[in-house]
Structures are given as C-alpha cells and as structure tokens.
Design a protein around this motif. Structure first.
Motif, PDB file in Angstrom:
ATOM      1  N   VAL A   1      -1.476   9.512   1.133  1.00  0.00           N
ATOM      2  CA  VAL A   1      -2.791  10.095   0.893  1.00  0.00           C
ATOM      3  C   VAL A   1      -2.905  11.398   1.658  1.00  0.00           C
ATOM      4  N   SER A   2      -3.406  12.376   1.000  1.00  0.00           N
ATOM      5  CA  SER A   2      -3.585  13.675   1.650  1.00  0.00           C
ATOM      6  C   SER A   2      -4.695  13.569   2.674  1.00  0.00           C
ATOM      7  N   SER A   3      -4.688  14.480   3.616  1.00  0.00           N
ATOM      8  CA  SER A   3      -5.704  14.450   4.672  1.00  0.00           C
ATOM      9  C   SER A   3      -7.107  14.591   4.116  1.00  0.00           C
ATOM     10  N   SER A   4      -7.270  15.324   3.024  1.00  0.00           N
ATOM     11  CA  SER A   4      -8.603  15.485   2.437  1.00  0.00           C
ATOM     12  C   SER A   4      -9.089  14.190   1.812  1.00  0.00           C
ATOM     13  N   GLU A   5      -8.155  13.369   1.351  1.00  0.00           N
ATOM     14  CA  GLU A   5      -8.526  12.101   0.742  1.00  0.00           C
ATOM     15  C   GLU A   5      -8.593  10.974   1.759  1.00  0.00           C
ATOM     16  N   ASN A   6      -8.035  11.196   2.928  1.00  0.00           N
ATOM     17  CA  ASN A   6      -7.887  10.101   3.888  1.00  0.00           C
ATOM     18  C   ASN A   6      -9.212   9.553   4.357  1.00  0.00           C
ATOM     19  N   ASP A   7     -10.134  10.440   4.629  1.00  0.00           N
ATOM     20  CA  ASP A   7     -11.432   9.982   5.096  1.00  0.00           C
ATOM     21  C   ASP A   7     -12.449  11.086   4.858  1.00  0.00           C
ATOM     22  N   ALA A   8     -13.617  10.675   4.432  1.00  0.00           N
ATOM     23  CA  ALA A   8     -14.654  11.648   4.108  1.00  0.00           C
ATOM     24  C   ALA A   8     -15.078  12.439   5.329  1.00  0.00           C
ATOM     25  N   ASP A   9     -14.944  11.850   6.522  1.00  0.00           N
ATOM     26  CA  ASP A   9     -15.353  12.534   7.745  1.00  0.00           C
ATOM     27  C   ASP A   9     -14.213  13.306   8.390  1.00  0.00           C
ATOM     28  N   GLY A  10     -13.091  13.369   7.722  1.00  0.00           N
ATOM     29  CA  GLY A  10     -11.951  14.084   8.282  1.00  0.00           C
ATOM     30  C   GLY A  10     -11.201  13.299   9.332  1.00  0.00           C
ATOM     31  N   GLU A  11     -11.527  11.991   9.521  1.00  0.00           N
ATOM     32  CA  GLU A  11     -10.844  11.164  10.502  1.00  0.00           C
ATOM     33  C   GLU A  11      -9.697  10.413   9.841  1.00  0.00           C
ATOM     34  N   ASP A  12      -8.728  10.006  10.665  1.00  0.00           N
ATOM     35  CA  ASP A  12      -7.601   9.236  10.154  1.00  0.00           C
ATOM     36  C   ASP A  12      -8.056   7.850   9.737  1.00  0.00           C
ATOM     37  N   LEU A  13      -7.328   7.307   8.766  1.00  0.00           N
ATOM     38  CA  LEU A  13      -7.557   5.925   8.379  1.00  0.00           C
ATOM     39  C   LEU A  13      -7.066   5.012   9.499  1.00  0.00           C
ATOM     40  N   LEU A  14      -7.842   3.990   9.831  1.00  0.00           N
ATOM     41  CA  LEU A  14      -7.518   3.054  10.920  1.00  0.00           C
ATOM     42  C   LEU A  14      -7.138   3.815  12.198  1.00  0.00           C
ATOM     43  N   PRO A  15      -8.058   4.565  12.764  1.00  0.00           N
ATOM     44  CA  PRO A  15      -7.718   5.451  13.885  1.00  0.00           C
ATOM     45  C   PRO A  15      -7.330   4.720  15.168  1.00  0.00           C
ATOM     46  N   ARG A  16      -7.678   3.413  15.312  1.00  0.00           N
ATOM     47  CA  ARG A  16      -7.378   2.696  16.547  1.00  0.00           C
ATOM     48  C   ARG A  16      -6.301   1.633  16.370  1.00  0.00           C
ATOM     49  N   LEU A  17      -5.637   1.624  15.232  1.00  0.00           N
ATOM     50  CA  LEU A  17      -4.643   0.588  14.958  1.00  0.00           C
ATOM     51  C   LEU A  17      -3.482   0.696  15.946  1.00  0.00           C
ATOM     52  N   GLU A  18      -3.191  -0.429  16.640  1.00  0.00           N
ATOM     53  CA  GLU A  18      -2.111  -0.468  17.619  1.00  0.00           C
ATOM     54  C   GLU A  18      -0.982  -1.414  17.224  1.00  0.00           C
ATOM     55  N   LYS A  19      -1.293  -2.471  16.450  1.00  0.00           N
ATOM     56  CA  LYS A  19      -0.278  -3.452  16.071  1.00  0.00           C
ATOM     57  C   LYS A  19      -0.297  -3.656  14.567  1.00  0.00           C
ATOM     58  N   LEU A  20       0.887  -3.593  13.956  1.00  0.00           N
ATOM     59  CA  LEU A  20       1.028  -3.827  12.520  1.00  0.00           C
ATOM     60  C   LEU A  20       2.191  -4.789  12.313  1.00  0.00           C
ATOM     61  N   HIS A  21       1.923  -5.891  11.606  1.00  0.00           N
ATOM     62  CA  HIS A  21       2.951  -6.901  11.337  1.00  0.00           C
ATOM     63  C   HIS A  21       2.912  -7.224   9.846  1.00  0.00           C
ATOM     64  N   ILE A  22       4.016  -6.949   9.160  1.00  0.00           N
ATOM     65  CA  ILE A  22       4.130  -7.241   7.731  1.00  0.00           C
ATOM     66  C   ILE A  22       5.323  -8.164   7.541  1.00  0.00           C
ATOM     67  N   SER A  23       5.106  -9.314   6.867  1.00  0.00           N
ATOM     68  CA  SER A  23       6.178 -10.296   6.721  1.00  0.00           C
ATOM     69  C   SER A  23       6.027 -11.041   5.398  1.00  0.00           C
ATOM     70  N   GLY A  24       7.175 -11.407   4.822  1.00  0.00           N
ATOM     71  CA  GLY A  24       7.164 -12.220   3.610  1.00  0.00           C
ATOM     72  C   GLY A  24       6.628 -11.499   2.397  1.00  0.00           C
ATOM     73  N   CYS A  25       6.891 -10.206   2.291  1.00  0.00           N
ATOM     74  CA  CYS A  25       6.453  -9.406   1.138  1.00  0.00           C
ATOM     75  C   CYS A  25       7.717  -8.912   0.418  1.00  0.00           C
ATOM     76  N   PRO A  26       8.231  -9.674  -0.541  1.00  0.00           N
ATOM     77  CA  PRO A  26       9.555  -9.378  -1.119  1.00  0.00           C
ATOM     78  C   PRO A  26       9.625  -8.087  -1.922  1.00  0.00           C
ATOM     79  N   LYS A  27       8.484  -7.565  -2.379  1.00  0.00           N
ATOM     80  CA  LYS A  27       8.507  -6.360  -3.207  1.00  0.00           C
ATOM     81  C   LYS A  27       8.202  -5.079  -2.418  1.00  0.00           C
ATOM     82  N   LEU A  28       7.938  -5.210  -1.157  1.00  0.00           N
ATOM     83  CA  LEU A  28       7.582  -4.032  -0.360  1.00  0.00           C
ATOM     84  C   LEU A  28       8.766  -3.086  -0.251  1.00  0.00           C
TER      85      LEU A  28
END
Length: 547
Positions: free
Chosen positions: A432-459
């Motif tokens: 997603v382009s920065s203009s589409e990312n957020d109407a306020d010009g902020e990043d999507l999920l600006p405070r995200l610290e942990k991401l865990h993705i598992s068991g997604c065979p098509k990813l």
C-alpha cells in the motif's frame, strides 16, 4: 519395621502389595495415591492402628478388601467401592467416623433405603466433602431405587457435594431442607438425566459454586413446588460466585414462574449446549462469561450486559446459526473470544462515545468470516471501530481472510501483538502506498511489536512490515519464498526472528546483517537454508540452527 507409622507409596508402579504389609500393626498412614495398585491386601482389616488410608487417583483399583469396617479407628478413607458381596457392601461404613473427603462408587449395588441407612452417614459429622457415584450394576436390576438410596444416605453438614449417574426423577427430602445443606459451598450434578427439577438452591446461604452437566430433562433452574407455593417476588443467590451449565438440552429458563433471579456476587458464568435457554440472569458483578452455541439468546442481550472492568467474554456460535444478529462488545470487557460468527452484523450506533470508551484490550477471532470484507458480510468494517483499543489480536482459522486486512486494521492504533494461525486462504499482502496507508498520514499498526504467522499454507509473502516490529515468527508457511521476505531488511528495530518449517525458503533474505538490533535467530525445519553469513553468526548472542 514393626514400629513404622507412616508409609508413602504414592506414584509407585506396584501392581499389588504383599500380604506381609499387614503385619505393620503400628502403621497409621498408608498413602497409595496415583499408584498402579490394582488390589489391596486382604489382611488390611487387621491393621488396627490405621488412621489414614489414601488412594486418590488409583485408576486400576476396582475393588475393596473385605472387612474394612473392622478398622474402627480409620479417619481418612478417600474412596469406598460398594459391592454386593458380604463384607464389601455399604454397611461396612457404619462404625467408621470418617473425616474430610469421601468418594462412594458403585451405589447401583445398594438395594434399598434401609441398606443405605446402614452406612450411618449422618453420624459422620466431620465429613465435609462427599461424592456419590452410580454406575452400571453387575447384575442388571429391573428397577433402580436411586431416589430411595440417596434418601438413605443423608449426610451431616457438608461443604462439597457431588452426585454422578443418579437416575432418580426427584431428589429426596433431606436435599430440600435448608438445614442439612446450610453449609454447602460447592454443588456438582453430573449425568442426572431423569431429573426434571432441582431442589431450592436459593435457600443455601453459603453456596458459592454450582456445576450442572448433562441434566437433559431439566427445564428450569428454580421451580416452585407445594412447599414453596408461598414464595413470591425475586429469588436471590446471596453468595454464588461461579456457575457452569452444560448439555442441558431442555433448559428453557431460570424460573418456571418467571420470578427474577438475582446473583449479586456471581463472577463466573459458563453456559454450553443449552439451546432452549432464552436469557441471561441479572449478575452485576460478572467478570467472566462464556456461552457456547446459544440459539435463543440474542447477541444484543450480551452486547448490553453490565460486566465489571477487567472482565472476559467468550462466545461460540453454532455454525447453523442462521438468523441474522447484531453485536457489539460490552463496554467494560477487557478480553473477548468470538467463534463461529458468520451471519452477524455490527450494531451501529451514532453515539461516538459508545465505542471510544471501550475497555477491550485482547481479542481472539476464530472460525468467523463476518469480520473481514472478503467474507459474506459486507459490513465487516463496522466491527473494527469497537476494537480501536486492542493491544493483542489473534485470528485463528478464518478462511475469509485472504489478504492483509489493511482497511480493517486502520483503527488499531494501540495494537502491540498480532497472531494469525491456520488461515487456509491467507495468500498475500498487497503493498500500500503511503497515501493509501492511513488517512491521517500515519503508518498502519504504528505500535506493532510482535507478529506471529503460522499454519497458512498459501502465504507467499509477509506484509509490508512495520518499523516498530521487534519480534517476527513465521511457521508452517511452505509457500513462503525468499522474495516474500524482502521487507525484512527495513526492520531496524527487530530483535528476534524465527523461521520454522518454511520449506520454500532457499536462503536467508538479504540485508539481515545490517539489522543491528537483531539478537536472536532461530531456524527450524527449513532444509533449503544450509548456512548463514559468518558475520551475522558471530554477532548474534543466541543462535539456533535446526535443519
């Protein structure tokens, strides 16, 4: 060791004990808990000093030795297995002044009330916990006298009562008298299928815990009989704190006369497989509420529940839940788990304050399609405004999740941890382009610290990861390729990276050696990755490589 007084064989692997054990005439305590013992010595009745016989959790033990009633000094007997044979029937308990807890099994072998009365249960005033179990009789009887037998087992004052397999249609008189059960704190009724009504539970002033399981003919929690005909108005359970009801297929309501039941101290309520139940009781102190497969309880009633702060709400809907329903989280719920939400729409409100003051911090969405725009519900975005205060989010087995839910996540400004498990159709993440990312010009999920993705065979690629990310774990994603990890080189705050069972990876992505914050790297079951750059390996404090 003829002076031995205490012998602990708990957890032992002995199948049986030698008869010579019975020569320990001074032994006072014999503990066989959780052992493999399948038979007790026949001479046990000669151990005249024995005070405590403990065999909790001895699953192989099916029969008692003859003549335990001769041990008149016995104070602790964790279980007694009633048999029809002489010397093994319930009369052996007559002269035993037992203390603490007692489990009686094999009550189907007690013939009538008079035989049950011979156990003299009422004299055992220091017995505080009693479990009564009926099973299948050895010699099939044409008529079971369970109600008479239970009537003859009238105990002293108990704190705990458990009844299992009782086939009586009603309960005996002593259970309807508040005096006998006035000190009762916990009541558990299991597999009492013939019971159509309970005794007056609201008369038990100290009752704190009720558990009802598989009472298939029970229609109401409270009924008014002839003796209670004068009762009117509200009925209060003054000290009840926890209540569980499961597999009550004919339960229609809380009171047959529509009297209001009040639970002023109820904190934990769990309802499962009660398809005819139509309402939720008044419980202003409720902290934990779980309901599984409610067919007649409207989600709107749950949405307007008054639950105190730091409470938990778990809802599992039947997949055959056809009628459309509206839902929003109750305001004070801090943890929520939602399963089987298909034909559900968000409860729209014009009052902005109604969703801005939400206490919700932790959310699990499982096997639910209505929360994502790719599902059948076109109103998915309406839910997410209520989730703005989330700190952790888990998405489990949601086949409607096909791509990175950018629009749904726009309101999640506080999210710190995101877990996505078992989503079969989760395929890709569009950039997603920065203009589409957020109407306020902020990043999507600006405070995200942990991401865990598992068991997604098509990813095939991870999302455009976020600068604040510190921990990334990817597991059992066989379609994930090196190109799908290109964004890793931009994660300058990343401290932990785990790649597990991602067989499509041929090597580590470029740029990892420039991630100065990376401290932990774990590779498990990734046969295509045979090595890592030497400079990166020397810098890492904790490195694990499993091919």
């Amino acid at each position: 060791m003829k002076h031995l007084r205490y012998l602990d064989l708990s957890g032992s692997k002995f199948d049986f004990l030698p008869e010579t054990l019975c020569t320990l005439y001074n032994l006072q305590t014999l503990n066989l808990s959780y052992s493999r013992v399948s038979k007790l010595p026949e001479g046990l009745r000669c151990m005249i000093s024995l005070r405590h016989l403990i065999f909790k959790g001895c699953e192989n033990l099916k029969k008692m030795p003859i003549g335990l009633g001769q041990l008149k000094g016995l104070r602790t007997l964790t279980e007694y297995m009633v048999d029809c044979d002489p010397g093994l029937n319930i009369r052996e308990l007559k002269n035993l002044n037992l203390h603490g807890c007692l489990i009686l099994t094999g009550l189907e072998n007690v013939r009538d009330k008079h035989e049950a009365e011979a156990a003299n249960m009422g004299s055992k005033t220091k017995l505080c916990s009693l479990a009564l179990n009926w099973g299948s009789p050895k010699n099939a009887q044409a008529n079971r006298n369970d109600q008479e037998v239970l009537g003859g087992l009238k105990p002293g004052e108990l704190n705990y009562l458990y009844i299992h397999g009782y086939e009586g249609f009603d309960f005996p008189t002593w259970m309807k008298e508040a005096i006998v059960l006035r000190n009762l704190q916990t009541l558990r009724l299991f597999d009492c299928n013939n019971c159509t009504a309970l005794f007056p539970l609201w008369r038990l002033p100290l009752l704190e815990n009720i558990e009802l399981y598989n009472l298939r003919n029970l229609s109401y929690i409270c009924t008014i009989g002839i003796a209670e005909a004068e009762v009117s108005g509200d009925l209060t359970f003054p000290n009840l704190k926890k209540m569980e009801m499961s597999v009550l297929y004919n339960l229609e309501g809380w009171h047959e006369k529509n009297h209001k039941l009040e639970f002023p101290k109820l904190e934990d309520l769990r309802i499962a497989r009660c398809p005819k139940l139509k309402s939720i009781p008044c419980a202003p102190s409720l902290r934990n509420f779980a309901v599984h497969y409610p067919r007649r309880i409207k989600l709107l009633e749950i949405s307007t529940m008054l639950m105190i702060t730091s409470s938990e709400l778990r809802i599992s809907l039947d997949f055959n839940h056809i009628e459309p329903d509206a839902f929003k989280p109750p305001r004070n719920v801090e943890f929520m788990e939602l399963r089987g939400f298909e034909n559900v729409i968000p409860l729209e409100e014009d009052d902005k304050e109604s969703w801005q003051n939400m206490a919700l911090r932790h959310l699990i969405i499982s096997t639910s399609s209505c929360f994502f725009s790719g599902g059948r519900s076109k109103l998915a975005l309406g839910f997410w405004k209520y989730f703005w205060s989330l700190e952790t989010l888990e998405i489990d087995s949601c086949d409607a999740l096909c791509s990175w839910p950018e629009h749904e996540f726009r309101s999640l400004k506080c999210l710190k941890e995101l877990r996505i498990f078992g989503c079969e159709n989760f395929t890709y993440s569009s950039q997603v382009s920065s203009s589409e990312n957020d109407a306020d010009g902020e990043d999507l999920l600006p405070r995200l610290e942990k991401l865990h993705i598992s068991g997604c065979p098509k990813l095939v690629e991870i999302p455009n990861c976020y600068k604040s990310l510190k921990s990334l774990r990817l597991g059992s994603c066989p379609s994930l390729s090196n190109e799908g990890l290109n964004w890793l080189k931009n994660l300058h705050e990343l401290k932990e990276l785990e790649l597990a069972h991602c067989v499509g990876l041929k090597s580590l992505p470029d740029g990892l050696e420039d991630l100065n914050s990376l401290m932990h790297l774990s590779l498990i079951g990734c046969p295509g990755i045979e090595s890592i750059p030497e400079g990166l390996q020397q810098r890492l404090l904790n490195f694990k490589l499993t091919l």
